[in-house]
Design an enzyme around this catalytic site. Sequence first.
Site, PDB file in Angstrom:
ATOM      1  N   GLY A  12       0.826  -1.208   0.000  1.00 61.78           N
ATOM      2  CA  GLY A  12       0.000   0.000   0.000  1.00 61.78           C
ATOM      3  C   GLY A  12       0.860   1.256   0.000  1.00 61.78           C
ATOM      4  O   GLY A  12       0.441   2.308  -0.492  1.00 61.78           O
ATOM      5  N   ASN A  13       2.075   1.158   0.536  1.00 65.55           N
ATOM      6  CA  ASN A  13       2.964   2.326   0.551  1.00 65.55           C
ATOM      7  C   ASN A  13       3.740   2.493  -0.749  1.00 65.55           C
ATOM      8  O   ASN A  13       4.516   3.435  -0.901  1.00 65.55           O
ATOM      9  CB  ASN A  13       3.901   2.316   1.765  1.00 65.55           C
ATOM     10  CG  ASN A  13       4.530   0.958   1.962  1.00 65.55           C
ATOM     11  OD1 ASN A  13       4.497   0.132   1.050  1.00 65.55           O
ATOM     12  ND2 ASN A  13       5.076   0.722   3.136  1.00 65.55           N
ATOM     13  N   LYS A 126      -1.207  -5.803  15.640  1.00 62.50           N
ATOM     14  CA  LYS A 126      -0.991  -5.036  14.412  1.00 62.50           C
ATOM     15  C   LYS A 126      -1.568  -3.628  14.567  1.00 62.50           C
ATOM     16  O   LYS A 126      -2.775  -3.454  14.697  1.00 62.50           O
ATOM     17  CB  LYS A 126      -1.679  -5.764  13.254  1.00 62.50           C
ATOM     18  CG  LYS A 126      -1.592  -5.065  11.933  1.00 62.50           C
ATOM     19  CD  LYS A 126      -0.254  -5.250  11.252  1.00 62.50           C
ATOM     20  CE  LYS A 126      -0.195  -4.447   9.957  1.00 62.50           C
ATOM     21  NZ  LYS A 126       1.167  -4.395   9.411  1.00 62.50           N
ATOM     22  N   LYS A 273       7.643 -10.889   4.413  1.00 61.71           N
ATOM     23  CA  LYS A 273       7.778 -11.228   2.989  1.00 61.71           C
ATOM     24  C   LYS A 273       8.492 -12.570   2.821  1.00 61.71           C
ATOM     25  O   LYS A 273       8.076 -13.416   2.030  1.00 61.71           O
ATOM     26  CB  LYS A 273       8.571 -10.133   2.252  1.00 61.71           C
ATOM     27  CG  LYS A 273       7.706  -8.945   1.888  1.00 61.71           C
ATOM     28  CD  LYS A 273       8.420  -7.988   0.962  1.00 61.71           C
ATOM     29  CE  LYS A 273       8.002  -6.575   1.305  1.00 61.71           C
ATOM     30  NZ  LYS A 273       6.569  -6.367   1.350  1.00 61.71           N
TER      31      LYS A 273
END
Lengths: 323, 323
Positions: A12-13, A126, A273
């Site tokens: 999203g960034n 989160k 990731k």
Amino acid sequence: MASKVAVVAVGGNALTREDQPGTAQQIRDNAAEIAVGICALADAGWQVVVVHGNGPQVGSLIIQQEAGVALVPSQPLSVLNAMTEGQLGSVLALAIDSIRGPGSAVAMVSHMTVSPDDPAFQHPTKPVGPFFDAAHADQMQRERGWLMAEDAGRGYRRVVASPTPLELLELTTLRGLLGTGVIVLAAGGGGVPVARTPAGPFTGVDAVIDKDLAAARVAAGVGAQALLLVTAVDEVYVDFGTPQARPVRVMDTALADRYLAQGQFPAGSMGPKIQAAVSFVRWSGASAVVTSAAHMAAALVPDAATGTRIVPETIPATVMSRA
Amino acid sequence: MASKVAVVAVGGNALTREDQPGTAQQIRDNAAEIAVGICALADAGWQVVVVHGNGPQVGSLIIQQEAGVALVPSQPLSVLNAMTEGQLGSVLALAIDSIRGPGSAVAMVSHMTVSPDDPAFQHPTKPVGPFFDAAHADQMQRERGWLMAEDAGRGYRRVVASPTPLELLELTTLRGLLGTGVIVLAAGGGGVPVARTPAGPFTGVDAVIDKDLAAARVAAGVGAQALLLVTAVDEVYVDFGTPQARPVRVMDTALADRYLAQGQFPAGSMGPKIQAAVSFVRWSGASAVVTSAAHMAAALVPDAATGTRIVPETIPATVMSRA
């Protein structure tokens, strides 16, 4: 299916960069850059599925919802996630259509099942949305039932669970679309998290699903030949910040596990990731690649000179020699 | 295609009713009711495409965006439309899945092309979002370039163009999905309006597309056998509010045109529905039905005892007798 499938996860960034407030024009411009890489993959013969993140965009929506709360009801996080699937799915689809022609891409509003018994729900960690001072954090906790946590001395943020993605509700439709050549945007923001109670209906839950894990799940679900995790760097580094810092070109899942155990990859960024990559490689036997947006297509060429490739574990020579 | 296709248009105010602020729970409950009718249609063998409106929901988003404008950039109307496609597409898909099982429905973020030369852009008339007093209306006009118009003595609202929908960008994908039995949510809020300049890319424009006209366009595009326009009443009335008020069971397009010319149907509500119905019937030669959510499936049975059916014009007996 006509061609091999690549699932691409984009943060999203990458759509609202860290130094940007996130105007529509900025998001459009960033999407146009990402679309170039996606279209290069499609040109190289890949059937592409794109999974985008939504952190900054859902953060903006939370702020706006709170700012207007005296006038209209604020929507829960699961609904805001769906809104960003519409927002970013539209922007990316238009960016791809602008390159490849009308109808080249389609965004599917997606839902991901999670287990109500996922241990993440016991320990939400989160952070989402804006920072609050202690007094406001206390107020949100009382009035909304939000769980608030102090964040690195910068104030308090709401924390929610980040449960493991299990199944894309729209998987059958997605599989069907992959035969048609259309570029599909799916599981945006990780997908709206959905828990199914034994008796009850499907409803969204206030949690966030890691988009890299969601992409790994989608990739395994559609039998993808490659998972591409797009990040800010061209390659993954080990011993980063030391004189021994070096890029990794290839690692098998065993080596990736060792690096993870050594804490080589930070928890908030590269760690998830690599974990997503390892999961996909173990589920599928195919490869995952971590690279930058600029190198998307180049990194999926066999023996690519760019990107970090995570591959299935080979039986070590030492083991074979003992046999 | 395995079965006949019905395109169903459902108003945004069926999802947030006039007396409701529009909490997530209210929207979910309303969606659950609508889903019953949609699933009844599917049970009756129809392949269903749902086009939902988004007036109240996009109105809420505009208020929230304005309330938070000092903190984060507000998004343009075209992006807010895409957000409501995510929001309402998700809610409706989950409501349908809750009845028919996971993956029964899929929401496609949709875009509808419009002509930059559409005369509607010269005379924007469609009010969107909240009411402002004269001073604030003036401020919005100066600062945002919004066109503001006085609205029936209740204050000032932004007015935007409501251009004619031309083509769903995702039409090929939608046609492909119709063979699979999945219930598709498409062209939500009429679809994000997209104008393509001769040289430039596809970008959203700040306009709103009438969802009934969009549904008619989609229905013609997929070769639907029926267009179902869902509204608050079971049948369409003529001479409404007079002692001669009576429901219409069947009208051909010529009669519908006469009624429209007489001003039988109010411009803001039933008028556009009848116009959309007439357009679809003329394009396709198939029938359109206007009825309430409760009678969706019953109204599509041949010789249904409910709903108002708009059918192709038959050659009048007087014309035939002259031949």
